[in-house]
Design a protein around this motif. Structure first.
Motif, PDB file in Angstrom:
ATOM      1  N   ASP A 249      21.371  58.438  76.610  1.00  8.79           N
ATOM      2  CA  ASP A 249      22.172  57.524  75.789  1.00  8.79           C
ATOM      3  C   ASP A 249      22.201  58.036  74.350  1.00  8.79           C
ATOM      4  N   GLU A 250      23.345  58.535  73.930  1.00  5.53           N
ATOM      5  CA  GLU A 250      23.455  59.099  72.592  1.00  5.53           C
ATOM      6  C   GLU A 250      23.342  58.031  71.507  1.00  5.53           C
ATOM      7  N   ALA A 251      23.722  56.783  71.832  1.00  9.08           N
ATOM      8  CA  ALA A 251      23.619  55.705  70.846  1.00  9.08           C
ATOM      9  C   ALA A 251      22.153  55.406  70.535  1.00  9.08           C
ATOM     10  N   VAL A 252      21.324  55.367  71.556  1.00 11.58           N
ATOM     11  CA  VAL A 252      19.891  55.153  71.344  1.00 11.58           C
ATOM     12  C   VAL A 252      19.296  56.320  70.559  1.00 11.58           C
ATOM     13  N   ALA A 253      19.705  57.526  70.913  1.00 13.98           N
ATOM     14  CA  ALA A 253      19.218  58.705  70.195  1.00 13.98           C
ATOM     15  C   ALA A 253      19.605  58.642  68.728  1.00 13.98           C
ATOM     16  N   GLY A 254      20.830  58.200  68.434  1.00 16.47           N
ATOM     17  CA  GLY A 254      21.265  58.086  67.054  1.00 16.47           C
ATOM     18  C   GLY A 254      20.459  57.057  66.281  1.00 16.47           C
TER      19      GLY A 254
END
Length: 454
Positions: A249-254
Motif C-alpha cells: 500500500d503506497e498510501a501507508v508507505a507515504g
C-alpha cells in the motif's frame, strides 16, 4: 588521544584517497554541465553523479573512518587480514560497473542489463562483508561508548540501503521486469535515498563525531541523550516500515515516510544541542580549523533538517527537494567530512611517523603538518559555493549553478591538495625527518602499530 593498544588501520588512507577521487569526479561532472537544475535527478547521467557522490565519496569515507575509529570506540580490534583492501577493491570495481551501467542505460545499449546486474552483485558482496565485520566489532563493544549504538544503527541502515539498491539494479537490468516490481522501485526510491543519506551516513556521522569532536575539542564526552537515541531509532524504523509497506500500500508507505521526516528534525535538534554543549565546555579555547569549519556544516544540517518536513508536507516541487538535498549532501555531509579529514589525516600521519620517536628526540607539533590558514580560505570558498549552488537549483538558474559548481570543485581540489601535502609531510622541517625517522607510505599505513602513546 587513542587508547593503549589501538593500532592504525592499514587501509584507511586508501579509502580516503578513493573517496576524494570520486568526490572530485562528481563535482567535475557538475562543473562540466553533466547535470543542471533544469534536468531531472532520475536521469541516468544524473544518477552517475549521485552515486559517485553517495557511494564513491560518502560511503568510502565513512567506512575508511570506521576501520580506524571503530576500535577506538570499542577498545577492541578488527580481525587481522586483508578484508579492508578486498572490500575496497570490490566497492571501486562495483561502483565503476554501476556508473558504466547508468551510462549504457542512457545510451540505450543492450549491455546495460548485464553490467547493472554485475554491479549489484559486486557492490552487495563488498559492502555486506565489511558491514558484517564492523557491526560485529561495534556490537561486542556496544557498551564501551555512547557513540556505538548510533554507528550500529547506521550500519543496519547501510545493509537496508544496499539491499534496496541491489534490488533496484536487478529490476533495471531487466532480470526482473514485471510491472509491480517497476512500480515498487519508483515508490521506494525516495526511501532508498532516505535510508542511505539519513539512516546510514548521517547517523553514522553522528556516532563517530560523538567520540571524535569531544576528543579534538578537549571537552567532556557528550552525555547519553535519550531523545537523540529514540528519535534516530524512530526515523530508521519508520523508513524501513515504509519500504516494506510500499509493497502492499503506497498510501501507508507515504504516511510512514512523512512521520519519519517529522521525527528527523527532533533527532537533528537533539544532536545539535549536544554539540553546542561540547563546544561551550571545551578546554581548547581556540578552535582548530577542523572544528571551526565543521560549524557551517552543522548549521546547514539544522537548516535542511528543519525545512525538509515542511517541503514534504506541502508537496513541494522537485526543485525545492533537490535544492535541500544538495545543501544536505554537500553542505552537511561533505562539509563535515572534509573538515574532519583536515584533522584525521595529519593526526594518523603524525602517529605513524613521529609516535615511535616520542621521548627519543623533539618531534613537530600536529599543527605543523597542515596549513590551517590556507585551508580556511578554501573552506570559505567551498561553503559559499554550496550555498549559491543550492539557491541556483531552487531558482532554476543553470548558468549560476555551473559557476558555483566550478568554484566548489576548485576548492575541493585545493583541500585535497592540502591533505596530500600533509600526508607527504611537506611542511615539516628536514631536521625532524632525519634517521631513524621513517616516512609513511602515502596510501596505506606501513607502521600499523603506530605507538601513539610513545
Amino acid at each position: 588521544m587513542m587508547p593503549m593498544g589501538t593500532s592504525l588501520s592499514r587501509w584507511t588512507m586508501s579509502y580516503f584517497a578513493a573517496a576524494l577521487f570520486f568526490l572530485l569526479f562528481a563535482e567535475g561532472l557538475l562543473a562540466a554541465g553533466g547535470w543542471s537544475p533544469s534536468v531531472e535527478v532520475a536521469e541516468p547521467h544524473s544518477l552517475i553523479i549521485v552515486h559517485s557522490t553517495t557511494i564513491g565519496w560518502l560511503a568510502l569515507l565513512m567506512i575508511g573512518a570506521l576501520l580506524q575509529f571503530g576500535p577506538v570506540l570499542t577498545g577492541l580490534e578488527l580481525p587481522k587480514g586483508s578484508l579492508g583492501l578486498v572490500a575496497l577493491c570490490g566497492m571501486v570495481v562495483g561502483l565503476v560497473l554501476l556508473l558504466s551501467g547508468f551510462g549504457l542505460t542512457g545510451a540505450g545499449s543492450g549491455l546495460a542489463g548485464p553490467v547493472m546486474f554485475a554491479a549489484a552483485a559486486t557492490l552487495a558482496v563488498s559492502f555486506l562483508s565489511i558491514a558484517v565485520a564492523l557491526f560485529s566489532l561495534l556490537w561486542r563493544g556496544r557498551h564501551a561508548h555512547e557513540a556505538s549504538p548510533f554507528v550500529l544503527l547506521g550500519i543496519a541502515s547501510l545493509v537496508a540501503t544496499v539491499a534496496l539498491g541491489a534490488f533496484f539494479a536487478v529490476v533495471v537490468s531487466d532480470v526482473a521486469e514485471a510491472f509491480p516490481l517497476v512500480s515498487y522501485v519508483v515508490a521506494a526510491a525516495p526511501l532508498h535515498a532516505g535510508l542511505g543519506l539519513v539512516g546510514w551516513m548521517t547517523f553514522a556521522a553522528i556516532g563517530v563525531s560523538y567520540k571524535l569532536l569531544p576528543m579534538f575539542l578537549l571537552s567532556d564526552d557528550m552525555r547519553r541523550s535519550d531523545t537523540l537515541r529514540r528519535s534516530c531509532l524512530a526515523v530508521v524504523g519508520l523508513l524501513a516500515a515504509a519500504a516494506a509497506s510500499a509493497v502492499f500500500d503506497e498510501a501507508v508507505a507515504g504516511a510512514l515516510a512523512l512521520l519519519a521526516t517529522l521525527a528527523f528534525p527532533v533527532a537533528a535538534a537533539a544532536y545539535l544541542a549536544e554539540l553546542a554543549m561540547a563546544y561551550r565546555g571545551r578546554r581548547r579555547r581556540k578552535l582548530e580549523p577542523n572544528t571551526y569549519w565543521s560549524l557551517p556544516a552543522f548549521i546547514m544540517f539544522g537548516v535542511s533538517a528543519a525545512l525538509l518536513p515542511a517541503a514534504v508536507a506541502l508537496h513541494a516541487g522537485p526543485t525545492t527537494l533537490t535544492a535541500l538535498g544538495y545543501l544536505f549532501v554537500f553542505g552537511w555531509l561533505t562539509g563535515l567530512g572534509l573538515a574532519q579529514l583536515l584533522k584525521i589525516v595529519p593526526f594518523l600521519t603524525w602517529i605513524e611517523a613521529f609516535g615511535p620517536l616520542l621521548g627519543r628526540r623533539p618531534t613537530p607539533k600536529l599543527a605543523d603538518l597542515v596549513n590551517g590558514a590556507r585551508s580556511s580560505v578554501w573552506f570559505g570558498v567551498f561553503y559559499c559555493a554550496v550555498i549559491v549552488a543550492s539557491g541556483a537549483i531552487f531558482l532554476g538558474l543553470d548558468d549560476v549553478f555551473r559557476i558555483a559548481a566550478l568554484a566548489q570543485t576548485f576548492s575541493t581540489a585545493a583541500l585535497a591538495a592540502e591533505l596530500a601535502l600533509s600526508r607527504a609531510l611537506a611542511g615539516v622541517d628536514a631536521d625532524a625527518k632525519k634517521s631513524p625517522f621513517k616516512h609513511p607510505a602515502f596510501f596505506f599505513a606501513g607502521n600499523q602499530r603506530g605507538d601513539a602513546n610513545g
